[in-house]
Motif scaffolding. Structure first.
Motif, PDB file in Angstrom:
ATOM      1  N   LEU A 113       0.828  -1.203   0.000  1.00 24.52           N
ATOM      2  CA  LEU A 113       0.000   0.000   0.000  1.00 24.52           C
ATOM      3  C   LEU A 113       0.865   1.257   0.000  1.00 24.52           C
ATOM      4  CD1 LEU A 113      -2.734  -1.052   2.601  1.00 24.52           C
ATOM      5  CD2 LEU A 113      -2.998  -0.892   0.131  1.00 24.52           C
ATOM      6  N   LEU A 114       1.951   1.232   0.779  1.00 23.13           N
ATOM      7  CA  LEU A 114       2.861   2.383   0.825  1.00 23.13           C
ATOM      8  C   LEU A 114       3.501   2.616  -0.535  1.00 23.13           C
ATOM      9  CD1 LEU A 114       4.633   1.788   4.264  1.00 23.13           C
ATOM     10  CD2 LEU A 114       2.661   3.244   3.777  1.00 23.13           C
ATOM     11  N   GLU A 115       3.835   1.528  -1.207  1.00 24.79           N
ATOM     12  CA  GLU A 115       4.466   1.615  -2.519  1.00 24.79           C
ATOM     13  C   GLU A 115       3.487   2.136  -3.564  1.00 24.79           C
ATOM     14  OE1 GLU A 115       7.407   1.637  -5.190  1.00 24.79           O
ATOM     15  OE2 GLU A 115       7.677   1.096  -3.077  1.00 24.79           O
ATOM     16  N   GLU A 116       2.235   1.704  -3.481  1.00 22.60           N
ATOM     17  CA  GLU A 116       1.257   2.030  -4.524  1.00 22.60           C
ATOM     18  C   GLU A 116       0.581   3.384  -4.320  1.00 22.60           C
ATOM     19  OE1 GLU A 116      -1.421  -1.264  -4.579  1.00 22.60           O
ATOM     20  OE2 GLU A 116       0.015  -2.616  -5.546  1.00 22.60           O
ATOM     21  N   ILE A 117       0.217   3.724  -3.076  1.00 21.91           N
ATOM     22  CA  ILE A 117      -0.550   4.963  -2.869  1.00 21.91           C
ATOM     23  C   ILE A 117       0.035   5.880  -1.798  1.00 21.91           C
ATOM     24  CG2 ILE A 117      -2.717   3.924  -3.627  1.00 21.91           C
ATOM     25  CD1 ILE A 117      -3.528   3.686  -0.699  1.00 21.91           C
ATOM     26  N   GLY A 118       1.021   5.402  -1.039  1.00 23.73           N
ATOM     27  CA  GLY A 118       1.626   6.241  -0.012  1.00 23.73           C
ATOM     28  C   GLY A 118       0.965   6.083   1.344  1.00 23.73           C
ATOM     29  N   SER A 119       1.612   6.678   2.337  1.00 23.80           N
ATOM     30  CA  SER A 119       1.184   6.524   3.725  1.00 23.80           C
ATOM     31  C   SER A 119      -0.068   7.323   4.063  1.00 23.80           C
ATOM     32  CB  SER A 119       2.321   6.944   4.661  1.00 23.80           C
ATOM     33  OG  SER A 119       1.858   7.060   5.985  1.00 23.80           O
ATOM     34  N   ASP A 120      -0.110   8.608   3.669  1.00 24.90           N
ATOM     35  CA  ASP A 120      -1.214   9.463   4.097  1.00 24.90           C
ATOM     36  C   ASP A 120      -2.561   8.999   3.559  1.00 24.90           C
ATOM     37  OD1 ASP A 120       0.559  10.942   5.512  1.00 24.90           O
ATOM     38  OD2 ASP A 120       0.303  12.804   4.390  1.00 24.90           O
ATOM     39  N   LEU A 121      -2.586   8.568   2.304  1.00 20.39           N
ATOM     40  CA  LEU A 121      -3.841   8.085   1.734  1.00 20.39           C
ATOM     41  C   LEU A 121      -4.255   6.758   2.370  1.00 20.39           C
ATOM     42  CD1 LEU A 121      -3.319   9.048  -1.998  1.00 20.39           C
ATOM     43  CD2 LEU A 121      -5.114   9.913  -0.499  1.00 20.39           C
ATOM     44  N   THR A 122      -3.265   5.928   2.686  1.00 23.56           N
ATOM     45  CA  THR A 122      -3.561   4.674   3.397  1.00 23.56           C
ATOM     46  C   THR A 122      -4.152   4.990   4.761  1.00 23.56           C
ATOM     47  OG1 THR A 122      -1.740   3.536   2.278  1.00 23.56           O
ATOM     48  CG2 THR A 122      -2.578   2.533   4.294  1.00 23.56           C
ATOM     49  N   ARG A 123      -3.520   5.919   5.462  1.00 23.02           N
ATOM     50  CA  ARG A 123      -3.949   6.284   6.815  1.00 23.02           C
ATOM     51  C   ARG A 123      -5.385   6.813   6.826  1.00 23.02           C
ATOM     52  NH1 ARG A 123      -1.199   9.108  11.578  1.00 23.02           N
ATOM     53  NH2 ARG A 123       0.730   8.594  10.496  1.00 23.02           N
ATOM     54  N   ILE A 124      -5.649   7.836   6.037  1.00 21.35           N
ATOM     55  CA  ILE A 124      -6.971   8.472   6.120  1.00 21.35           C
ATOM     56  C   ILE A 124      -8.063   7.544   5.608  1.00 21.35           C
ATOM     57  CG2 ILE A 124      -6.893   9.674   3.869  1.00 21.35           C
ATOM     58  CD1 ILE A 124      -8.208  12.075   5.375  1.00 21.35           C
ATOM     59  N   ASN A 125      -7.728   6.704   4.645  1.00 18.42           N
ATOM     60  CA  ASN A 125      -8.725   5.777   4.109  1.00 18.42           C
ATOM     61  C   ASN A 125      -9.152   4.748   5.147  1.00 18.42           C
ATOM     62  OD1 ASN A 125     -10.381   4.665   2.057  1.00 18.42           O
ATOM     63  ND2 ASN A 125      -8.867   3.087   1.677  1.00 18.42           N
ATOM     64  N   ILE A 126      -8.204   4.255   5.936  1.00 13.45           N
ATOM     65  CA  ILE A 126      -8.544   3.200   6.900  1.00 13.45           C
ATOM     66  C   ILE A 126      -9.121   3.768   8.191  1.00 13.45           C
ATOM     67  CG2 ILE A 126      -6.224   2.959   7.926  1.00 13.45           C
ATOM     68  CD1 ILE A 126      -8.685   0.087   7.160  1.00 13.45           C
ATOM     69  N   ILE A 127      -8.514   4.842   8.725  1.00  8.67           N
ATOM     70  CA  ILE A 127      -9.002   5.295  10.041  1.00  8.67           C
ATOM     71  C   ILE A 127     -10.337   6.023   9.947  1.00  8.67           C
ATOM     72  CG2 ILE A 127      -6.696   5.417  11.071  1.00  8.67           C
ATOM     73  CD1 ILE A 127      -6.895   8.442  10.916  1.00  8.67           C
ATOM     74  N   SER A 128     -10.706   6.468   8.743  1.00  9.24           N
ATOM     75  CA  SER A 128     -11.997   7.136   8.594  1.00  9.24           C
ATOM     76  C   SER A 128     -13.110   6.157   8.236  1.00  9.24           C
ATOM     77  CB  SER A 128     -11.910   8.215   7.507  1.00  9.24           C
ATOM     78  OG  SER A 128     -11.715   7.629   6.240  1.00  9.24           O
ATOM     79  N   SER A 129     -12.784   4.867   8.162  1.00 10.86           N
ATOM     80  CA  SER A 129     -13.789   3.886   7.718  1.00 10.86           C
ATOM     81  C   SER A 129     -14.679   3.390   8.853  1.00 10.86           C
ATOM     82  CB  SER A 129     -13.107   2.698   7.036  1.00 10.86           C
ATOM     83  OG  SER A 129     -12.367   1.936   7.963  1.00 10.86           O
ATOM     84  N   ALA A 130     -14.314   3.689  10.108  1.00 14.67           N
ATOM     85  CA  ALA A 130     -15.137   3.225  11.242  1.00 14.67           C
ATOM     86  C   ALA A 130     -14.725   3.973  12.496  1.00 14.67           C
ATOM     87  CB  ALA A 130     -14.953   1.722  11.451  1.00 14.67           C
ATOM     88  N   GLU A 131     -15.543   3.850  13.522  1.00 14.72           N
ATOM     89  CA  GLU A 131     -15.145   4.323  14.854  1.00 14.72           C
ATOM     90  C   GLU A 131     -15.927   3.539  15.894  1.00 14.72           C
ATOM     91  OE1 GLU A 131     -17.717   8.471  15.114  1.00 14.72           O
ATOM     92  OE2 GLU A 131     -15.723   8.553  14.257  1.00 14.72           O
ATOM     93  N   GLY A 132     -15.586   3.759  17.161  1.00 14.14           N
ATOM     94  CA  GLY A 132     -16.191   2.935  18.207  1.00 14.14           C
ATOM     95  C   GLY A 132     -15.723   1.494  18.060  1.00 14.14           C
ATOM     96  N   LEU A 133     -16.631   0.543  18.267  1.00 10.09           N
ATOM     97  CA  LEU A 133     -16.279  -0.880  18.175  1.00 10.09           C
ATOM     98  C   LEU A 133     -16.574  -1.477  16.801  1.00 10.09           C
ATOM     99  CD1 LEU A 133     -17.558  -2.114  21.666  1.00 10.09           C
ATOM    100  CD2 LEU A 133     -15.199  -1.713  20.963  1.00 10.09           C
ATOM    101  N   SER A 134     -17.057  -0.639  15.880  1.00 11.86           N
ATOM    102  CA  SER A 134     -17.355  -1.132  14.532  1.00 11.86           C
ATOM    103  C   SER A 134     -16.068  -1.553  13.824  1.00 11.86           C
ATOM    104  CB  SER A 134     -18.049  -0.043  13.712  1.00 11.86           C
ATOM    105  OG  SER A 134     -19.255   0.330  14.315  1.00 11.86           O
ATOM    106  N   ASP A 135     -16.183  -2.561  12.969  1.00 13.68           N
ATOM    107  CA  ASP A 135     -15.019  -3.015  12.212  1.00 13.68           C
ATOM    108  C   ASP A 135     -14.717  -2.064  11.069  1.00 13.68           C
ATOM    109  OD1 ASP A 135     -14.904  -5.171  13.874  1.00 13.68           O
ATOM    110  OD2 ASP A 135     -15.769  -6.604  12.470  1.00 13.68           O
ATOM    111  N   ALA A 136     -13.435  -1.783  10.877  1.00 17.43           N
ATOM    112  CA  ALA A 136     -13.003  -0.952   9.757  1.00 17.43           C
ATOM    113  C   ALA A 136     -13.105  -1.756   8.471  1.00 17.43           C
ATOM    114  CB  ALA A 136     -11.568  -0.488   9.989  1.00 17.43           C
TER     115      ALA A 136
END
Length: 937
Positions: A640-663
């Motif tokens: 993922l880091l090689e293909e799209i970079g760290s920041d896009l990986t980060r925001i895409n995953i951590i914004s996909s859920a919150e609380g106890l919901s699965d990302a």
């Protein structure tokens, strides 16, 4: 020009080098600043990070960055875990040519040569290899870690000394005891198997099964069950066809059991002597005696019988056990069944339950659409449902327990079977457990085993006090911690094989995986200093001083030849950074590691040093599916880091859920985030073109909106609601910026000073979510130092009116669009008619809480208008909540300011007037915040 993934990667490399050069993430004692100590569980080094690790790890780093932005001196260290069997198990599987294990290692970057080295160079080499891979990937991810404090368990000599101190301390306090206790046991490793030493079965534990003894001549067929009360409904006994069983002498009785059962019984302190082997086909068709009813029931074949579970012999209760019901129905349809005459066997209902009128097992099988024994998943669900309902709500309908609740009957049947000498016990695991070495585990009763005394009531009370003082994110997870404390019993803390620290007083035992990972957070505070001391000079006395403040540093320094100043420095580091302010991890660790973490801290330290908060999050899916090698959706983080970079990986995953919901990792969302990020770059790159000096409402709106959203975003960050923060900043506020440019028309008509002011607040706010790109944007804005060192304004106050005025203008445009859709043609002109003064006056009075009587209010109007006035009065009074209204002048002002945009929207002339001045009948429909709109053709 839009940023490409390649350009983003270059930006990330640039800022990682700058961070490293300035050593900005190295946290040192600074008594002028508030500290914040955040930790994330150290990962096991039997592979490299994948998409499943990203959610928890990026959440931890995002929170660390948020706290730095808030001015805290943040310590975020990271170690690695090598204790236990996983690495040794992986090497054994490679030696055995396990293709799946080899492919897994290659997926994460290992070459054929590396795999060969793993075998030749052994576990320490493997551990260090994967630790280095982890560090490499985490650095490329931009993790804000203080790498000076990194260590690896089992292999770092100073850490082994630390664990020795921990267990000596616990033993002195009486929390480590020796005794006899059932444990989950690997017969190959000859060791207890803790959760993290398992390939399968994390969370499974020993449980005691009843053994009901059915007489078979001079021998006994023992059947393991958790439901002895169902013995009244036994119609037959099941054995696995064409399999070898053994006749064993158990104490003074001769039992017929599976070979595996004989081995288990030996491990459960039973005297077991094997006499002979018999094939199960010899047993099929013969009769045994029910110990309570004295009925003779046949022995029959069933494929579902598991020789590894229980005794390998099953008592059949087809009325109340879905497996038994389906197996009997299958057998009735077969040739062997007809030969054995099973068509005459009828299920015997012995428990009454309102939910089932007929045979319960038959009815629940129909609900789950179960047709044969191969539908294991459905059978398991049906069994759980039926057993639960019958145990909690069922009543017996057989003598001598007729009318008695099943819960009570169970206890009475146990006593009855005991009195008949027809009851025994066997220990089993609550579910299948496979050791990392690949061996199926069973329960062994260990003598002289070392246990952590989690059953100690005083210790449990201390942990509950700790929980009461703590914060949990989300709050609803708190009860799960309390429940875990309640049911937790003594736990084996050592094993005989694998990597790890040997018990200091009993060297044949090694502290197991989950037992040496409970207070290592304290080790982070000192390790960068401790490693300068030769390991042979590291003692319990040293740790007693550093962590407990005991002893004389001068005497310890002299005794061991250590600098006193270094001892004092380590004590100062511990005192400054402890306790842990936030421990963040996945929800699967609540029932073990995270609760053990609380137990050990309360055992060793005073309340001052107890943990302050724990954040728990869900798991990670990929494209809505659970991750698994078989589905091919395990994505290495390095890819993922090689293909799209760290920041896009980060925001895409951590914004996909919150609380106890699965990302949920969804690659298609990357495009959306990239567009949003490019929009920000576009604005900043074009700021020089913004020449306007006017401060219109739309500028005031932008300033107040960033204050409002800033306050809400910081609150979301504080509560680890990163999805909410992303929605606020990357969607709501960027939509506001798009509205701003729509209002002003183009960049040259934008106010550059206001835009710059707003962006200097916005960029730091998004920095925890996209740290590298935020640094780049901050530099372009002329920001000094690093973006996380920026000082944010006080967001406590903001003015609502400019926001409401723009919202009002947007609503008018939306109403115009709806009318355009209805009429379907272009008007010559459009009248926008603002409500009459009296309507605003009434609205303002009601908003202030004044009571306005209709009859009094109508006195001010002529008879011809009273019906229309009363209708408006009733409508506005009926509103549950009075909205904040604009004044009439404010409505007219914002409409005039937005005239150009309004005319562009309708494609014709716009007339802005008031109800009193309009001669149109439509004018009467005008209300505060909702002017009347009339199209002329």
């Amino acid at each position: 020009m839009s940023l490409t993934f390649a350009q983003i990667k270059k930006i990330e490399e640039k800022w990682q080098k700058r961070w490293e050069k300035k050593r900005v993430f190295e946290a040192n004692v600074d008594k002028k600043r508030k500290k914040f100590f955040i930790t994330f569980p150290y990962p096991y080094v039997n592979g490299a990070p994948h998409v499943g690790h990203t959610y928890s790890f990026f959440r931890a780093d995002t929170y660390a960055r948020f706290k730095r932005l808030m001015g805290f001196n943040v310590l975020f260290p990271q170690g690695f875990h090598a204790t236990g069997e996983p690495i040794l198990g992986a090497i054994e599987r490679i030696k055995g040519g396990d293709v799946s294990q080899i492919e897994t290692f290659k997926l994460f970057g290992a070459t054929d040569k590396d795999v060969k080295d793993f075998i030749e160079k052994g576990p320490e080499f493997v551990a260090r290899y994967w630790m280095n891979k982890w560090i490499e990937v985490l650095r490329k991810s931009g993790m804000s870690i203080d790498w000076r404090r990194t260590f690896i368990t089992a292999i770092t000599p100073h850490y082994n000394k630390f664990i020795e101190w921990q267990y000596n301390t616990l033993r002195k306090k009486g929390f480590v005891v020796q005794g006899t206790h059932p444990v989950v046991w690997c017969p190959h490793c000859q060791s207890p198997t803790g959760d993290h030493d398992r390939l399968k079965g994390e969370g499974e534990s020993p449980t005691k099964f009843f053994v009901v003894k059915f007489k078979f001549g001079e021998k006994i067929l023992p059947c393991a069950t958790l439901r002895p009360e169902t013995v009244f409904g036994v119609t037959n006994i099941w054995v696995k066809p064409n399999e070898n069983y053994v006749v064993v002498k158990v104490d003074k009785e001769k039992w017929i059991v599976s070979k595996r059962t004989a081995e288990k019984l030996k491990d459960q302190l039973r005297n077991v002597e094997e006499i002979e082997i018999i094939n199960s086909d010899f047993l099929i068709g013969k009769l045994v005696e029910n110990p309570i009813t004295k009925e003779k029931v046949p022995i029959l074949p069933a494929s579902f019988v598991d020789l590894d579970f229980g005794t390998g012999i099953v008592m059949s209760v087809p009325a109340h056990a879905p497996y038994d019901y389906v197996a009997l129905e299958d057998l009735k349809k077969s040739e062997i069944g007809r030969k054995l005459g099973v068509e005459n066997i009828v299920a015997k209902k012995i428990i009454e339950l309102e939910d089932y009128r007929g045979i319960p097992a038959e009815e629940v099988c129909k609900v789950y659409l179960i047709e044969n024994q191969s539908q294991v998943e459905k059978l398991e669900l049906a069994t759980q449902e039926l057993y639960k309902k019958e145990f909690h709500k069922g009543k017996m309908i057989v003598s001598p327990f007729e009318g008695i609740p099943v819960k009570e009957a169970k206890e009475r049947v146990v006593e009855l079977l005991k009195s008949l000498d027809s009851l025994d016990y066997i220990w089993e695991t609550t579910g299948l457990v496979i050791c990392r070495c690949g061996t199926r585990c069973h329960v062994k009763i260990l003598e002289n085993q070392w246990f952590l005394k989690y059953s100690d009531e005083e210790w449990k009370r201390a942990v509950k006090r700790c929980i009461e003082r703590m914060r949990f994110y989300p709050e609803e997870i708190t009860q799960q911690f309390i429940n875990t404390v309640d049911w937790l019993e003594n736990k084996a803390c050592a094993r005989k094989t694998g990597l790890g620290t040997r018990l200091p007083w009993d060297k044949e035992w090694i502290v197991e995986t989950l037992s040496d990972s409970t207070i290592y957070m304290s080790f982070y505070t000192i390790y960068h200093h401790l490693k300068d001391i030769p390991v042979e000079k590291v003692s319990d006395e040293l740790f007693d001083f550093i962590f407990l403040g005991r002893g004389s540093p001068k005497e310890i320094a002299k005794k061991y030849g250590i600098r006193e100043s270094l001892l004092r420095k380590m004590r100062e580091e511990f005192e400054y950074f402890y306790p842990v302010d936030l421990r963040t991890s996945g929800k699967d660790l609540v029932q073990n590691h995270l609760t053990f973490y609380l137990f050990h801290h309360t055992a060793i330290w005073d309340e001052k040093y107890w943990p302050r908060a724990i954040a728990v999050n869900g798991f990670v899916n990929v494209g809505g599916e659970k991750m698994s090698k078989s589905k091919g959706n395990v994505i290495p983080l390095s890819r993922l880091l090689e293909e799209i970079g760290s920041d896009l990986t980060r925001i895409n995953i951590i914004s996909s859920a919150e609380g106890l919901s699965d990302a949920d990792w969804r690659g298609e969302n990357i495009k959306v985030f990239l567009e949003r990020i490019n929009f920000i770059f576009e604005i900043i790159n074009s700021l020089k073109k913004a020449k306007c000096r006017k401060v219109r409402n739309v500028e005031r709106f932008l300033v107040e909106k960033i204050n409002k959203i800033g306050k809400e975003a910081l609150d979301a960050y504080e509560n680890l609601k990163f999805r909410t923060a992303t929605q606020l900043l990357f969607f709501e506020f960027l939509n506001d910026l798009e509205w701003y440019f729509r209002r002003v028309g183009n960049m040259s008509n934008a106010n550059g000073r206001v835009l710059r002011k707003v962006l200097k607040i916005f960029i730091p706010l998004i920095s925890p979510l996209i740290p590298h790109l935020a640094e780049e944007l901050w530099e372009k804005l002329g920001g000094k130092k690093f973006v996380f060192q920026a000082k944010l304004p006080d967001f406590e106050r903001f003015e609502e009116k400019p926001i409401l005025m723009e919202k009002f203008l947007q609503s008018v445009i939306e109403d115009i669009r709806e009318i355009k859709k209805l009429v379907g043609e272009k008007p010559k002109e459009v009248d926008i008619i603002v409500a009459a003064d009296w309507k605003f006056s009434l609205a303002e009075k009601l908003l202030r809480g004044e009571k306005v009587e209709l009859k009094d209010f109508l006195k001010n109007f002529e008879d011809r208008d009273k019906e229309y006035v009363a209708k408006f009065y009733k409508k506005i009074v009926s509103q549950r909540e009075m909205p904040i209204f604009l004044s009439k002048d404010e409505e007219i002002k914002i409409l005039e300011e937005g005239r150009e945009l309004l005319e562009k929207e309708v494609g014709s002339r716009v007339i802005i007037t008031s109800e009193e001045k309009s001669g149109l009948e439509k004018a009467k429909q005008a209300e505060p915040l909702k002017p009347a709109i009339y199209f002329s053709f």
